[in-house]
Design a protein around this motif. Structure first.
Motif, mmCIF file in Angstrom:
data_model
loop_
_atom_site.group_PDB
_atom_site.id
_atom_site.type_symbol
_atom_site.label_atom_id
_atom_site.label_comp_id
_atom_site.label_asym_id
_atom_site.label_seq_id
_atom_site.Cartn_x
_atom_site.Cartn_y
_atom_site.Cartn_z
ATOM 1 N N GLN A 1 0.830 -1.208 0.000
ATOM 2 C CA GLN A 1 0.000 0.000 0.000
ATOM 3 C C GLN A 1 0.864 1.258 0.000
ATOM 4 O O GLN A 1 0.572 2.216 -0.714
ATOM 5 N N ALA A 2 1.927 1.255 0.790
ATOM 6 C CA ALA A 2 2.829 2.408 0.830
ATOM 7 C C ALA A 2 3.458 2.639 -0.539
ATOM 8 O O ALA A 2 3.564 3.784 -1.002
ATOM 9 N N LYS A 3 3.855 1.571 -1.210
ATOM 10 C CA LYS A 3 4.433 1.700 -2.550
ATOM 11 C C LYS A 3 3.407 2.220 -3.546
ATOM 12 O O LYS A 3 3.720 3.045 -4.403
ATOM 13 N N ASP A 4 2.159 1.743 -3.451
ATOM 14 C CA ASP A 4 1.095 2.217 -4.343
ATOM 15 C C ASP A 4 0.826 3.705 -4.141
ATOM 16 O O ASP A 4 0.658 4.454 -5.108
ATOM 17 N N ILE A 5 0.780 4.128 -2.889
ATOM 18 C CA ILE A 5 0.546 5.544 -2.596
ATOM 19 C C ILE A 5 1.696 6.382 -3.146
ATOM 20 O O ILE A 5 1.476 7.414 -3.794
ATOM 21 N N ALA A 6 2.927 5.946 -2.913
ATOM 22 C CA ALA A 6 4.089 6.688 -3.417
ATOM 23 C C ALA A 6 4.057 6.765 -4.944
ATOM 24 O O ALA A 6 4.322 7.821 -5.531
ATOM 25 N N ARG A 7 3.711 5.665 -5.592
ATOM 26 C CA ARG A 7 3.637 5.648 -7.061
ATOM 27 C C ARG A 7 2.567 6.611 -7.562
ATOM 28 O O ARG A 7 2.794 7.377 -8.493
ATOM 29 N N MET A 8 1.390 6.606 -6.925
ATOM 30 C CA MET A 8 0.312 7.516 -7.333
ATOM 31 C C MET A 8 0.711 8.971 -7.120
ATOM 32 O O MET A 8 0.409 9.833 -7.949
ATOM 33 N N LEU A 9 1.371 9.264 -6.017
ATOM 34 C CA LEU A 9 1.809 10.636 -5.758
ATOM 35 C C LEU A 9 2.842 11.083 -6.786
ATOM 36 O O LEU A 9 2.870 12.240 -7.186
ATOM 37 N N ARG A 10 3.693 10.134 -7.222
ATOM 38 C CA ARG A 10 4.730 10.478 -8.215
ATOM 39 C C ARG A 10 4.155 10.696 -9.597
ATOM 40 O O ARG A 10 4.443 11.685 -10.246
ATOM 41 N N ASP A 11 3.363 9.727 -10.078
ATOM 42 C CA ASP A 11 2.963 9.818 -11.496
ATOM 43 C C ASP A 11 1.502 9.533 -11.777
ATOM 44 O O ASP A 11 1.070 9.571 -12.929
ATOM 45 N N GLY A 12 0.724 9.205 -10.760
ATOM 46 C CA GLY A 12 -0.713 9.019 -10.951
ATOM 47 C C GLY A 12 -1.115 7.758 -11.691
ATOM 48 O O GLY A 12 -2.231 7.649 -12.170
ATOM 49 N N SER A 13 -0.198 6.787 -11.792
ATOM 50 C CA SER A 13 -0.563 5.557 -12.511
ATOM 51 C C SER A 13 -0.622 4.368 -11.583
ATOM 52 O O SER A 13 -0.168 4.394 -10.484
#
Length: 197
Positions: A185-197
């Motif tokens: 979940q932390a990785k998903d949140i970080a990914r969404m914050l970075r590039d929205g995908s």
């Protein structure tokens, strides 16, 4: 001992002493010559300059909206994640599709320079860390000062990535998000914050 042997022995000792002296003096002499050569070299032809240009920003600005209300839902009942214009309210779900958020128009956009997820070694809690530009940090500090006790939402691509409650004004360029997160979940949140995908 005969005179020839003494003379040969003295010659041998003299030759060994000369070789030993040469082994010490020659490397020192070469080092001194190299230092003198480097000192006399013209360094003005290749000036050294420092760069003060900031690296280009690769993360899109992140929308921040005040939360009007939020309620629990199921993924099947989530409304379509169509982004609304910044000046219009919107109704969207969070990343795991377990809550629906009613959001006010966009209050500000923050420019992130870095986002990462990690396990805090002191607490054993998964964290997501966002770093903002100094201008965004100043704007976010002013915004959060007026939102104490209220909830805000970080929105990316028609999804609420994180909806923290503001307990005090948030100063500084680094913001850490935490909760009961799994590493995924932390990785998903970080990914969404970075590039929205």
């Amino acid at each position: 001992m005969t005179d020839n042997r003494r003379r040969n022995r003295k010659i041998l000792i003299a030759v060994l002493a000369a070789i030993s002296a040469a082994a010490i003096i020659v490397p020192l002499g070469i080092g001194v010559l190299q230092m003198l050569g480097n000192r006399n070299r013209d360094t003005s032809a290749t000036p050294v300059t420092a760069t003060t240009t900031a690296p280009p920003l690769t993360i899109k600005p992140l929308s921040v909206r005040p939360v009007v209300s939020a309620f629990v839902t199921t993924p099947e009942q989530c409304p379509p994640s169509d982004p609304a214009p910044p000046d219009k309210p919107m109704r969207i779900c969070d990343l795991p599709k377990t809550a629906v958020y009613e959001l006010s128009p966009e209050a500000l956009k923050v420019q992130l320079t870095n986002v990462d997820s990690f396990l805090n070694p002191l607490t054993g809690v998964q964290m997501v860390q966002m770093t903002m530009t100094s201008d965004s940090a100043a704007a976010f500090s002013t915004f959060t000062a007026g939102q104490v006790g209220k909830q805000v939402a970080f929105v990316r691509g028609g999804t609420v990535v994180w909806g923290p409650k503001i307990s005090a004004p948030i100063d500084g360029q680094v913001l850490q998000l935490s909760g009961e997160l799994t590493p995924e979940q932390a990785k998903d949140i970080a990914r969404m914050l970075r590039d929205g995908s």
